[in-house]
Design an enzyme around this catalytic site. Structure first.
Site, PDB file in Angstrom:
ATOM      1  N   THR A  72      70.648  40.334  24.655  1.00  0.00           N
ATOM      2  CA  THR A  72      72.485  41.198  26.538  1.00  0.00           C
ATOM      3  C   THR A  72      71.820  41.915  27.390  1.00  0.00           C
ATOM      4  O   THR A  72      70.424  42.813  27.959  1.00  0.00           O
ATOM      5  CB  THR A  72      72.987  41.458  25.407  1.00  0.00           C
ATOM      6  OG1 THR A  72      74.338  41.985  26.379  1.00  0.00           O
ATOM      7  CG2 THR A  72      72.688  43.379  24.471  1.00  0.00           C
ATOM      8  N   ASP A  73      72.544  41.976  28.373  1.00  0.00           N
ATOM      9  CA  ASP A  73      72.750  42.395  29.692  1.00  0.00           C
ATOM     10  C   ASP A  73      73.022  44.010  29.267  1.00  0.00           C
ATOM     11  O   ASP A  73      72.394  44.496  30.397  1.00  0.00           O
ATOM     12  CB  ASP A  73      73.123  41.242  31.069  1.00  0.00           C
ATOM     13  CG  ASP A  73      74.809  41.458  31.136  1.00  0.00           C
ATOM     14  OD1 ASP A  73      75.343  41.905  29.701  1.00  0.00           O
ATOM     15  OD2 ASP A  73      74.988  40.187  31.526  1.00  0.00           O
ATOM     16  N   GLU A  74      73.360  43.724  28.184  1.00  0.00           N
ATOM     17  CA  GLU A  74      74.043  44.780  28.246  1.00  0.00           C
ATOM     18  C   GLU A  74      73.134  46.893  28.754  1.00  0.00           C
ATOM     19  O   GLU A  74      73.190  47.834  28.512  1.00  0.00           O
ATOM     20  CB  GLU A  74      75.655  45.328  27.207  1.00  0.00           C
ATOM     21  CG  GLU A  74      76.291  44.226  27.445  1.00  0.00           C
ATOM     22  CD  GLU A  74      77.857  44.563  27.003  1.00  0.00           C
ATOM     23  OE1 GLU A  74      77.464  46.063  26.251  1.00  0.00           O
ATOM     24  OE2 GLU A  74      78.139  43.987  26.849  1.00  0.00           O
TER      25      GLU A  74
ATOM     26  N   TYR B 199      76.653  50.276  20.289  1.00  0.00           N
ATOM     27  CA  TYR B 199      76.864  48.316  20.515  1.00  0.00           C
ATOM     28  C   TYR B 199      75.437  47.759  21.380  1.00  0.00           C
ATOM     29  O   TYR B 199      74.448  47.262  20.400  1.00  0.00           O
ATOM     30  CB  TYR B 199      78.000  46.617  21.435  1.00  0.00           C
ATOM     31  CG  TYR B 199      76.984  45.885  21.615  1.00  0.00           C
ATOM     32  CD1 TYR B 199      76.343  44.798  20.800  1.00  0.00           C
ATOM     33  CD2 TYR B 199      76.701  45.645  22.583  1.00  0.00           C
ATOM     34  CE1 TYR B 199      75.978  43.736  20.133  1.00  0.00           C
ATOM     35  CE2 TYR B 199      76.575  44.067  23.191  1.00  0.00           C
ATOM     36  CZ  TYR B 199      75.777  42.937  22.263  1.00  0.00           C
ATOM     37  OH  TYR B 199      75.140  42.263  22.351  1.00  0.00           O
TER      38      TYR B 199
ATOM     39  N   LYS C  30      70.623  47.064  20.324  1.00  0.00           N
ATOM     40  CA  LYS C  30      70.548  45.914  21.047  1.00  0.00           C
ATOM     41  C   LYS C  30      69.013  46.508  21.906  1.00  0.00           C
ATOM     42  O   LYS C  30      68.263  45.445  21.815  1.00  0.00           O
ATOM     43  CB  LYS C  30      71.412  44.950  22.248  1.00  0.00           C
ATOM     44  CG  LYS C  30      72.466  44.126  21.648  1.00  0.00           C
ATOM     45  CD  LYS C  30      72.326  42.525  19.874  1.00  0.00           C
ATOM     46  CE  LYS C  30      71.466  42.338  21.188  1.00  0.00           C
ATOM     47  NZ  LYS C  30      71.440  40.987  19.937  1.00  0.00           N
TER      48      LYS C  30
HETATM   49  P1  NAD Z   1      79.318  36.609  17.827  1.00  0.00           P
HETATM   50  O1  NAD Z   1      80.011  38.089  16.305  1.00  0.00           O
HETATM   51  O2  NAD Z   1      80.670  35.221  17.459  1.00  0.00           O
HETATM   52  O3  NAD Z   1      78.659  35.507  15.636  1.00  0.00           O
HETATM   53  C1  NAD Z   1      77.469  37.051  14.868  1.00  0.00           C
HETATM   54  C2  NAD Z   1      77.658  36.216  14.043  1.00  0.00           C
HETATM   55  O4  NAD Z   1      76.331  36.360  13.517  1.00  0.00           O
HETATM   56  C3  NAD Z   1      78.623  35.800  12.947  1.00  0.00           C
HETATM   57  O5  NAD Z   1      78.209  34.349  12.294  1.00  0.00           O
HETATM   58  C4  NAD Z   1      77.800  36.257  12.016  1.00  0.00           C
HETATM   59  O6  NAD Z   1      78.538  36.251  10.565  1.00  0.00           O
HETATM   60  C5  NAD Z   1      76.830  36.695  11.708  1.00  0.00           C
HETATM   61  N1  NAD Z   1      75.660  37.737  11.495  1.00  0.00           N
HETATM   62  C6  NAD Z   1      76.222  39.279  11.959  1.00  0.00           C
HETATM   63  N2  NAD Z   1      75.107  40.285  10.912  1.00  0.00           N
HETATM   64  C7  NAD Z   1      74.714  39.529   9.858  1.00  0.00           C
HETATM   65  C8  NAD Z   1      73.318  40.160   9.164  1.00  0.00           C
HETATM   66  N3  NAD Z   1      73.030  40.554   8.759  1.00  0.00           N
HETATM   67  N4  NAD Z   1      72.755  38.061   8.104  1.00  0.00           N
HETATM   68  C9  NAD Z   1      73.114  37.222   8.726  1.00  0.00           C
HETATM   69  N5  NAD Z   1      74.256  36.964  10.108  1.00  0.00           N
HETATM   70  C10 NAD Z   1      74.816  38.065  10.279  1.00  0.00           C
HETATM   71  O7  NAD Z   1      78.507  36.595  18.114  1.00  0.00           O
HETATM   72  P2  NAD Z   1      77.812  35.933  19.461  1.00  0.00           P
HETATM   73  O8  NAD Z   1      79.009  36.192  20.698  1.00  0.00           O
HETATM   74  O9  NAD Z   1      77.887  35.181  18.853  1.00  0.00           O
HETATM   75  O10 NAD Z   1      76.292  36.292  19.320  1.00  0.00           O
HETATM   76  C11 NAD Z   1      75.069  35.932  19.352  1.00  0.00           C
HETATM   77  C12 NAD Z   1      74.019  36.509  19.603  1.00  0.00           C
HETATM   78  O11 NAD Z   1      73.929  36.937  21.161  1.00  0.00           O
HETATM   79  C13 NAD Z   1      74.280  37.910  19.594  1.00  0.00           C
HETATM   80  O12 NAD Z   1      72.671  38.476  18.794  1.00  0.00           O
HETATM   81  C14 NAD Z   1      74.831  39.372  20.793  1.00  0.00           C
HETATM   82  O13 NAD Z   1      74.169  40.393  20.852  1.00  0.00           O
HETATM   83  C15 NAD Z   1      73.708  37.709  21.980  1.00  0.00           C
HETATM   84  N6  NAD Z   1      75.020  37.715  22.928  1.00  0.00           N
HETATM   85  C16 NAD Z   1      76.670  37.869  22.965  1.00  0.00           C
HETATM   86  C17 NAD Z   1      76.663  37.681  24.409  1.00  0.00           C
HETATM   87  C18 NAD Z   1      77.943  37.095  24.199  1.00  0.00           C
HETATM   88  O14 NAD Z   1      78.622  36.942  25.642  1.00  0.00           O
HETATM   89  N7  NAD Z   1      78.965  37.045  23.717  1.00  0.00           N
HETATM   90  C19 NAD Z   1      75.746  37.469  25.548  1.00  0.00           C
HETATM   91  C20 NAD Z   1      74.777  37.974  25.692  1.00  0.00           C
HETATM   92  C21 NAD Z   1      74.154  37.716  24.266  1.00  0.00           C
HETATM   93  O1  DAU Z   2      77.342  41.244  28.832  1.00  0.00           O
HETATM   94  C1  DAU Z   2      77.290  40.341  27.826  1.00  0.00           C
HETATM   95  C2  DAU Z   2      78.036  41.038  26.474  1.00  0.00           C
HETATM   96  O2  DAU Z   2      78.992  39.926  26.947  1.00  0.00           O
HETATM   97  C3  DAU Z   2      77.805  40.206  25.351  1.00  0.00           C
HETATM   98  O3  DAU Z   2      76.508  41.352  25.025  1.00  0.00           O
HETATM   99  C4  DAU Z   2      78.684  40.799  23.558  1.00  0.00           C
HETATM  100  O4  DAU Z   2      78.534  40.532  22.481  1.00  0.00           O
HETATM  101  C5  DAU Z   2      80.028  40.569  24.463  1.00  0.00           C
HETATM  102  O5  DAU Z   2      80.795  40.969  23.669  1.00  0.00           O
HETATM  103  C6  DAU Z   2      80.198  41.091  25.720  1.00  0.00           C
HETATM  104  O6  DAU Z   2      80.635  41.948  26.081  1.00  0.00           O
HETATM  105  P1  DAU Z   2      81.997  42.655  27.075  1.00  0.00           P
HETATM  106  O7  DAU Z   2      82.450  43.792  26.612  1.00  0.00           O
HETATM  107  O8  DAU Z   2      81.796  42.654  28.637  1.00  0.00           O
HETATM  108  O9  DAU Z   2      83.285  41.766  26.547  1.00  0.00           O
HETATM  109  P2  DAU Z   2      84.159  41.159  26.156  1.00  0.00           P
HETATM  110  O10 DAU Z   2      84.732  40.149  26.231  1.00  0.00           O
HETATM  111  O11 DAU Z   2      84.999  42.748  24.808  1.00  0.00           O
HETATM  112  O12 DAU Z   2      85.347  42.480  27.475  1.00  0.00           O
HETATM  113  C7  DAU Z   2      84.693  41.746  28.740  1.00  0.00           C
HETATM  114  C8  DAU Z   2      85.312  43.041  30.211  1.00  0.00           C
HETATM  115  O13 DAU Z   2      86.862  42.550  29.371  1.00  0.00           O
HETATM  116  C9  DAU Z   2      85.228  44.310  29.814  1.00  0.00           C
HETATM  117  O14 DAU Z   2      84.826  45.119  30.754  1.00  0.00           O
HETATM  118  C10 DAU Z   2      86.126  45.004  29.333  1.00  0.00           C
HETATM  119  C11 DAU Z   2      87.222  43.680  28.913  1.00  0.00           C
HETATM  120  N1  DAU Z   2      88.480  44.021  28.552  1.00  0.00           N
HETATM  121  C12 DAU Z   2      88.017  43.300  27.018  1.00  0.00           C
HETATM  122  C13 DAU Z   2      88.991  43.076  26.163  1.00  0.00           C
HETATM  123  C14 DAU Z   2      88.877  42.911  25.047  1.00  0.00           C
HETATM  124  C15 DAU Z   2      89.558  44.045  28.973  1.00  0.00           C
HETATM  125  O15 DAU Z   2      90.204  44.312  30.128  1.00  0.00           O
HETATM  126  N2  DAU Z   2      90.718  43.919  28.479  1.00  0.00           N
HETATM  127  C16 DAU Z   2      90.191  43.210  26.470  1.00  0.00           C
HETATM  128  O16 DAU Z   2      91.518  43.380  25.881  1.00  0.00           O
END
Ligand code: NAD
Ligand code: DAU
Length: 353
Positions: free
Chosen positions: A133-135, A159, A163
């Site tokens: 992630t970019d975080e 989180y 990562k």
């Molecule tokens: P998600 O939470 O939707 O899915 C995670 C999946 O991993 C789920 O299906 C869960 O059951 C599985 N899981 C959790 N713990 C596990 C374990 N111990 N063993 C096997 N499976 C397990 O997450 P996502 O949004 O699909 O993100 C996927 C990946 O991409 C993550 O590594 C996250 O850090 C990264 N990522 C997400 C975003 C985003 O915006 N969602 C952006 C950048 C990077």
């Molecule tokens: O940047 C990549 C990341 O993006 C991934 O690594 C994470 O797995 C993914 O969950 C996401 O993280 P964020 O914290 O940015 O996503 P989220 O959707 O939780 O929140 C997006 C923005 O919106 C953040 O600034 C928090 C804000 N927010 C979120 C929720 C859930 C609100 O203002 N209200 C809300 O109820």
């Protein structure tokens, strides 16, 4: 055969579906623990597809991962599995440490052992692709340059710290043991099958339910939004042509303040499914207490992947968000399925207590 972990989650499942849409694609072995975020309903279209083998398991289970690697001999591992929600990491970081750090460590060790048994070309071409992630780069001010791959790591939440730790382990397994790894650091994804604890699906579903649309703090935090299909395409490119030991940033070139994102969703819903009283969904916007340690701005400089691999996102935010809203309107059965008891418990804890 490729091994995907976390392939029942949002991005992993989109990746599996996109990958197998190609009739010539390798088979997929999909290991997922099926936490609250894992959803087999997303993978239902593959029920009778013998190219998809699903195993309910934990990446931290050494015996299981070893046995599967020996049995299926994948040419690559793509590690999506993680605890991914920042707010949940603030309430309970333990699972994040366990899966994101210890789980990745276990996967690396199993992969290293398996990779050491491969010969010649198979050994050279093997890849361990870690999805990150970019975080990990921390928070930017309005005038800072977007994150490059060379930015120092400055994670601010449990989180992002977990990562960051996993990225460091992956990097070390390349430098110390020569395991051919690639790391991708991506910005915020959105699109179909997104679990409604994250901002975009939460806002769409709350709006339709007549509930408040919770905006943290002043709503001026900036994220760089990428349509999930574009992320999956980028991962395929890096897997195929990325250089071992390298990191690639992936982003949408779409910086938006949260309030703007919420207002855009309201406008699209006003058009596609107007409220019965003809008022705008924007009336439901409610400012709530800010997230502790909330990062102000993320922005990705994705020029390395464009220069080296020719990847650029196909969707703009306008096209991607419209598709996404339409998808949620068209898929009420999937939505019903994810609105489980445990999800309702989370909403209660996060927004009402
Ligand atoms: P998600 O939470 O939707 O899915 C995670 C999946 O991993 C789920 O299906 C869960 O059951 C599985 N899981 C959790 N713990 C596990 C374990 N111990 N063993 C096997 N499976 C397990 O997450 P996502 O949004 O699909 O993100 C996927 C990946 O991409 C993550 O590594 C996250 O850090 C990264 N990522 C997400 C975003 C985003 O915006 N969602 C952006 C950048 C990077
Ligand atoms: O940047 C990549 C990341 O993006 C991934 O690594 C994470 O797995 C993914 O969950 C996401 O993280 P964020 O914290 O940015 O996503 P989220 O959707 O939780 O929140 C997006 C923005 O919106 C953040 O600034 C928090 C804000 N927010 C979120 C929720 C859930 C609100 O203002 N209200 C809300 O109820």
């Amino acid at each position: 055969m490729i091994l995907v972990t976390g392939g029942a989650g949002f991005i992993g499942a989109n990746f599996v579906l996109d990958w197998l849409a190609n009739p010539d694609a390798d088979r997929i072995l999909n290991i997922d623990k099926l936490t609250y975020a894992g959803n087999l309903a997303t993978l239902a279209p593959l029920e009778s597809d013998s190219r998809h083998i699903f195993v309910h398991g934990d990446i931290g289970d050494q015996d299981l991962v070893r046995r599967l690697l020996q049995e299926y001999k994948p040419r690559a591992i793509i590690n999506f599995a993680a605890e991914s929600h920042v707010d949940r990491s603030i309430y309970g970081p333990a699972e994040f440490i366990q899966t994101n750090i210890v789980g990745t460590f276990n996967l690396l060790e199993c992969a290293r052992q398996y990779w050491s048994t491969l010969q010649d070309l198979e050994k050279e071409q093997f890849r361990f692709h870690h999805v990150s992630t970019d975080e990990v780069y921390g928070s930017l001010s309005a005038s800072d340059r977007a994150f490059r791959e060379t930015n120092p790591y400055e994670p601010n939440s449990p989180y992002s710290a977990s990562k960051a730790a996993s990225d460091h382990l992956v990097r070390a397994w390349f430098h110390t043991y020569g395991l051919p790894v690639v790391i991708t650091n991506c910005s915020n994804n959105y699109g179909p099958y997104h679990f409604p604890e994250k901002l975009i699906p939460l806002v769409i579903l709350n709006a339709l339910d007549g509930k408040p649309l919770p905006v943290y703090g002043d709503g001026q935090q900036i994220r760089d939004w990428l349509y999930v299909g574009d992320h999956c395409f980028a991962i395929r490119e890096v897997l195929a042509n990325g250089r071992p030991g390298e990191t690639y940033n992936i982003g949408g070139w779409n910086e938006k303040a949260n309030l703007e994102v919420v207002n855009t969703i309201c406008k699209i819903l006003d058009e596609l499914k107007p409220r019965a009283d003809q008022k705008s969904y924007a009336e439901q916007i409610t400012f709530v207490k800010d997230r502790p340690g909330h990062d102000r701005r993320y922005a990705i400089d994705a020029s390395k992947i464009e220069k080296e691999l020719g990847w650029r996102p196909a969707e703009t935010f306008d096209t991607g968000i419209r598709k996404t809203v339409q998808w949620y309107l068209d898929n009420p059965a999937w939505v019903q399925g994810v609105v489980t008891g445990s999800y309702r418990d989370w909403l209660e804890k996060q927004y009402f207590n």
